[in-house]
Design a protein around this motif. Structure first.
Motif, PDB file in Angstrom:
ATOM      1  N   TRP A   1      -6.371 -12.891  11.179  1.00 15.17           N
ATOM      2  CA  TRP A   1      -5.153 -13.053  10.389  1.00 15.17           C
ATOM      3  C   TRP A   1      -3.951 -13.443  11.251  1.00 15.17           C
ATOM      4  CZ3 TRP A   1      -4.863 -13.602   5.370  1.00 15.17           C
ATOM      5  CH2 TRP A   1      -3.610 -13.550   4.753  1.00 15.17           C
ATOM      6  N   ASP A   2      -3.118 -14.340  10.724  1.00 16.45           N
ATOM      7  CA  ASP A   2      -1.844 -14.705  11.349  1.00 16.45           C
ATOM      8  C   ASP A   2      -0.840 -13.600  11.038  1.00 16.45           C
ATOM      9  OD1 ASP A   2       0.553 -15.757  12.202  1.00 16.45           O
ATOM     10  OD2 ASP A   2       0.488 -17.536  10.916  1.00 16.45           O
ATOM     11  N   ALA A   3      -0.434 -12.863  12.069  1.00 15.25           N
ATOM     12  CA  ALA A   3       0.411 -11.682  11.868  1.00 15.25           C
ATOM     13  C   ALA A   3       1.806 -12.026  11.367  1.00 15.25           C
ATOM     14  CB  ALA A   3       0.518 -10.886  13.176  1.00 15.25           C
ATOM     15  N   SER A   4       2.180 -13.296  11.358  1.00 12.66           N
ATOM     16  CA  SER A   4       3.498 -13.664  10.835  1.00 12.66           C
ATOM     17  C   SER A   4       3.521 -13.660   9.307  1.00 12.66           C
ATOM     18  CB  SER A   4       3.907 -15.051  11.347  1.00 12.66           C
ATOM     19  OG  SER A   4       3.061 -16.064  10.821  1.00 12.66           O
ATOM     20  N   ARG A   5       2.357 -13.568   8.685  1.00 14.43           N
ATOM     21  CA  ARG A   5       2.276 -13.476   7.219  1.00 14.43           C
ATOM     22  C   ARG A   5       1.908 -12.035   6.856  1.00 14.43           C
ATOM     23  NH1 ARG A   5       1.984 -16.885   3.011  1.00 14.43           N
ATOM     24  NH2 ARG A   5       1.789 -18.673   4.405  1.00 14.43           N
ATOM     25  N   ARG A   6       2.844 -11.326   6.262  1.00 14.56           N
ATOM     26  CA  ARG A   6       2.620  -9.914   5.947  1.00 14.56           C
ATOM     27  C   ARG A   6       1.708  -9.765   4.732  1.00 14.56           C
ATOM     28  NH1 ARG A   6       3.870  -5.077   7.429  1.00 14.56           N
ATOM     29  NH2 ARG A   6       4.994  -6.011   9.174  1.00 14.56           N
TER      30      ARG A   6
ATOM     31  N   ILE B   1      10.683  -5.256   3.952  1.00 12.18           N
ATOM     32  CA  ILE B   1       9.919  -6.401   4.457  1.00 12.18           C
ATOM     33  C   ILE B   1      10.852  -7.560   4.767  1.00 12.18           C
ATOM     34  CG2 ILE B   1       8.200  -8.147   3.828  1.00 12.18           C
ATOM     35  CD1 ILE B   1       6.739  -6.002   2.251  1.00 12.18           C
ATOM     36  N   ALA B   2      10.778  -8.071   6.003  1.00 13.59           N
ATOM     37  CA  ALA B   2      11.657  -9.161   6.422  1.00 13.59           C
ATOM     38  C   ALA B   2      10.932 -10.508   6.459  1.00 13.59           C
ATOM     39  CB  ALA B   2      12.235  -8.853   7.805  1.00 13.59           C
TER      40      ALA B   2
ATOM     41  N   GLU C   1     -12.055   1.056   5.194  1.00 19.60           N
ATOM     42  CA  GLU C   1     -11.135  -0.062   4.932  1.00 19.60           C
ATOM     43  C   GLU C   1      -9.696   0.428   4.820  1.00 19.60           C
ATOM     44  OE1 GLU C   1     -14.309  -2.939   2.536  1.00 19.60           O
ATOM     45  OE2 GLU C   1     -13.102  -1.460   1.447  1.00 19.60           O
ATOM     46  N   GLN C   2      -9.495   1.575   4.174  1.00 16.97           N
ATOM     47  CA  GLN C   2      -8.156   2.156   4.081  1.00 16.97           C
ATOM     48  C   GLN C   2      -7.607   2.449   5.471  1.00 16.97           C
ATOM     49  OE1 GLN C   2      -6.104   2.662   1.634  1.00 16.97           O
ATOM     50  NE2 GLN C   2      -7.178   3.040  -0.281  1.00 16.97           N
ATOM     51  N   THR C   3      -8.431   3.033   6.331  1.00 16.68           N
ATOM     52  CA  THR C   3      -7.995   3.351   7.694  1.00 16.68           C
ATOM     53  C   THR C   3      -7.645   2.081   8.456  1.00 16.68           C
ATOM     54  OG1 THR C   3      -9.393   5.331   7.726  1.00 16.68           O
ATOM     55  CG2 THR C   3      -8.674   4.461   9.856  1.00 16.68           C
ATOM     56  N   LEU C   4      -8.463   1.051   8.300  1.00 13.74           N
ATOM     57  CA  LEU C   4      -8.204  -0.224   8.974  1.00 13.74           C
ATOM     58  C   LEU C   4      -6.891  -0.831   8.511  1.00 13.74           C
ATOM     59  CD1 LEU C   4      -9.038  -2.644  10.730  1.00 13.74           C
ATOM     60  CD2 LEU C   4     -10.381  -3.482   8.770  1.00 13.74           C
ATOM     61  N   LEU C   5      -6.678  -0.888   7.204  1.00  7.56           N
ATOM     62  CA  LEU C   5      -5.473  -1.498   6.655  1.00  7.56           C
ATOM     63  C   LEU C   5      -4.214  -0.742   7.089  1.00  7.56           C
ATOM     64  CD1 LEU C   5      -6.760  -2.310   3.059  1.00  7.56           C
ATOM     65  CD2 LEU C   5      -6.028  -3.993   4.756  1.00  7.56           C
ATOM     66  N   ARG C   6      -4.272   0.565   7.030  1.00  3.71           N
ATOM     67  CA  ARG C   6      -3.099   1.377   7.363  1.00  3.71           C
ATOM     68  C   ARG C   6      -2.747   1.304   8.847  1.00  3.71           C
ATOM     69  NH1 ARG C   6      -4.999   6.558   3.698  1.00  3.71           N
ATOM     70  NH2 ARG C   6      -4.338   5.720   1.677  1.00  3.71           N
ATOM     71  N   GLY C   7      -3.706   0.899   9.671  1.00  6.47           N
ATOM     72  CA  GLY C   7      -3.457   0.841  11.102  1.00  6.47           C
ATOM     73  C   GLY C   7      -2.955  -0.502  11.601  1.00  6.47           C
ATOM     74  N   LEU C   8      -2.839  -1.488  10.716  1.00  4.45           N
ATOM     75  CA  LEU C   8      -2.419  -2.825  11.143  1.00  4.45           C
ATOM     76  C   LEU C   8      -0.910  -2.997  10.954  1.00  4.45           C
ATOM     77  CD1 LEU C   8      -5.360  -4.885   9.607  1.00  4.45           C
ATOM     78  CD2 LEU C   8      -4.960  -4.397  12.029  1.00  4.45           C
ATOM     79  N   PRO C   9      -0.199  -3.510  11.956  1.00  8.44           N
ATOM     80  CA  PRO C   9       1.261  -3.617  11.873  1.00  8.44           C
ATOM     81  C   PRO C   9       1.752  -4.662  10.874  1.00  8.44           C
ATOM     82  CG  PRO C   9       0.446  -4.664  13.874  1.00  8.44           C
ATOM     83  CD  PRO C   9      -0.723  -3.953  13.274  1.00  8.44           C
ATOM     84  N   PHE C  10       0.902  -5.596  10.471  1.00  8.82           N
ATOM     85  CA  PHE C  10       1.316  -6.646   9.536  1.00  8.82           C
ATOM     86  C   PHE C  10       0.915  -6.336   8.094  1.00  8.82           C
ATOM     87  CE2 PHE C  10      -2.657  -7.924  11.636  1.00  8.82           C
ATOM     88  CZ  PHE C  10      -3.504  -8.069  10.551  1.00  8.82           C
ATOM     89  N   VAL C  11       0.510  -5.092   7.829  1.00  9.96           N
ATOM     90  CA  VAL C  11       0.085  -4.685   6.486  1.00  9.96           C
ATOM     91  C   VAL C  11       1.040  -3.629   5.943  1.00  9.96           C
ATOM     92  CG1 VAL C  11      -1.728  -3.573   5.129  1.00  9.96           C
ATOM     93  CG2 VAL C  11      -2.344  -5.206   6.926  1.00  9.96           C
TER      94      VAL C  11
ATOM     95  N   THR D   1      11.238  -9.251  -6.278  1.00  7.36           N
ATOM     96  CA  THR D   1      12.015  -8.552  -5.253  1.00  7.36           C
ATOM     97  C   THR D   1      12.159  -9.353  -3.965  1.00  7.36           C
ATOM     98  OG1 THR D   1      10.008  -7.388  -4.566  1.00  7.36           O
ATOM     99  CG2 THR D   1      11.451  -6.271  -6.133  1.00  7.36           C
ATOM    100  N   ILE D   2      11.041  -9.871  -3.445  1.00  7.71           N
ATOM    101  CA  ILE D   2      11.116 -10.589  -2.163  1.00  7.71           C
ATOM    102  C   ILE D   2      10.469 -11.972  -2.228  1.00  7.71           C
ATOM    103  CG2 ILE D   2      11.233  -8.500  -0.744  1.00  7.71           C
ATOM    104  CD1 ILE D   2       8.236  -8.675  -0.340  1.00  7.71           C
ATOM    105  N   GLY D   3      10.034 -12.387  -3.438  1.00  3.84           N
ATOM    106  CA  GLY D   3       9.377 -13.681  -3.592  1.00  3.84           C
ATOM    107  C   GLY D   3      10.352 -14.784  -3.993  1.00  3.84           C
TER     108      GLY D   3
END
Length: 245
Positions: free
Chosen positions: A160-165, A185-186, A204-214, A240-242
């Motif tokens: 994943w490209d970390a610039s896309r949240r 979210i910026a 999967e929950q643990t993986l997602l919660r541990g990623l800085p871009f999620v 809101t942010i779209g």
């Protein structure tokens, strides 16, 4: 510029250029000639996802052939929608609905994601693409979403490209209000991840919660079906942010 829904809209594969007639395929011929009974000289709107929307004049060079003559550009081609929609496949009928609503809500990329508890499957990417095109025809959208091949969640996240949240819906969130999480979210480039009907696995929950871009968000106090959650989440994100504002 708003879409004109008084005229029939048709997606075509060919380039649309002044002075160059565009042929229709056999299915479109049957629809225009036998279902709509459009006569020579009738007008409709056509688009290809590249050249904007054009007013076209229908011509019959022969009894079994239809050509569309470009008259004028009615809407220029907009920038493609930037929201990526990542989703675990559902059963066929609900999957069709999900794809159509995602396109209506502004998804520019449709990415099927295979999770541990996934219950549906992608029988045909061509069917997904056809549903996406049909949604653009019906809703006045000019940009055709990029429908991608299924990929496993772990593989998707690894590359994943970390610039896309990535924003995903978490039933275990401590609050029912997603606004506080979305307000922080910026990033301008966003993706929405919706899991399967059985939810994400513990791993999967643990993986997602541990990623800085999620970012995890709740969707209120009620448990929503996956297709309902997708529409609700996209509406909240876009508002809101779209791009709704």
């Amino acid at each position: 510029m708003r879409a004109n829904f008084r005229l029939q809209r048709l997606f075509v594969q060919d380039d649309i250029r002044p002075g160059t007639a565009v042929p229709v395929d056999d299915g479109q011929y049957n629809y225009l000639h036998n279902v709509l009974r459009m006569e020579d000289g009738a007008e409709l709107l056509a688009f290809n996802g590249r050249d904007g929307e054009w007013l076209m004049r229908l011509r019959y060079p022969s009894k079994k052939r239809i050509l569309l003559e470009p008259v004028e550009l009615t809407r220029p081609q907009p920038e493609p929608c930037d929201l990526h929609y990542l989703f675990a496949p559902l059963k066929v009928g609900r999957l069709d609905y999900l794809v159509q609503k995602a396109v209506e809500m502004g998804a520019g990329v449709l990415q099927p994601v295979l999770t541990q508890h996934v219950q549906g499957k992608i029988g045909s990417i061509d069917r997904l693409r056809a549903n996406a095109v049909e949604a653009t025809e019906q809703c006045g959208i000019l940009a055709i979403p990029d429908v991608r091949e299924p990929v496993r969640l772990v593989s998707l996240l690894e590359g994943w490209d970390a610039s896309r949240r990535i924003i995903y819906c978490d039933e275990g969130a401590e609050t029912n209000n997603p606004m506080s999480a979305l307000g922080g979210i910026a990033e301008k480039h966003l993706a929405l991840l919706i899991g399967p009907e059985g939810g994400f696995s513990t791993e999967e929950q643990t993986l997602l919660r541990g990623l800085p871009f999620v970012t995890a968000i709740p969707l209120g106090p009620r448990i929503l079906r996956a297709d309902t959650a997708a529409v609700a989440a996209m509406a909240i994100i876009q508002a809101t942010i779209g791009d709704w504002h």
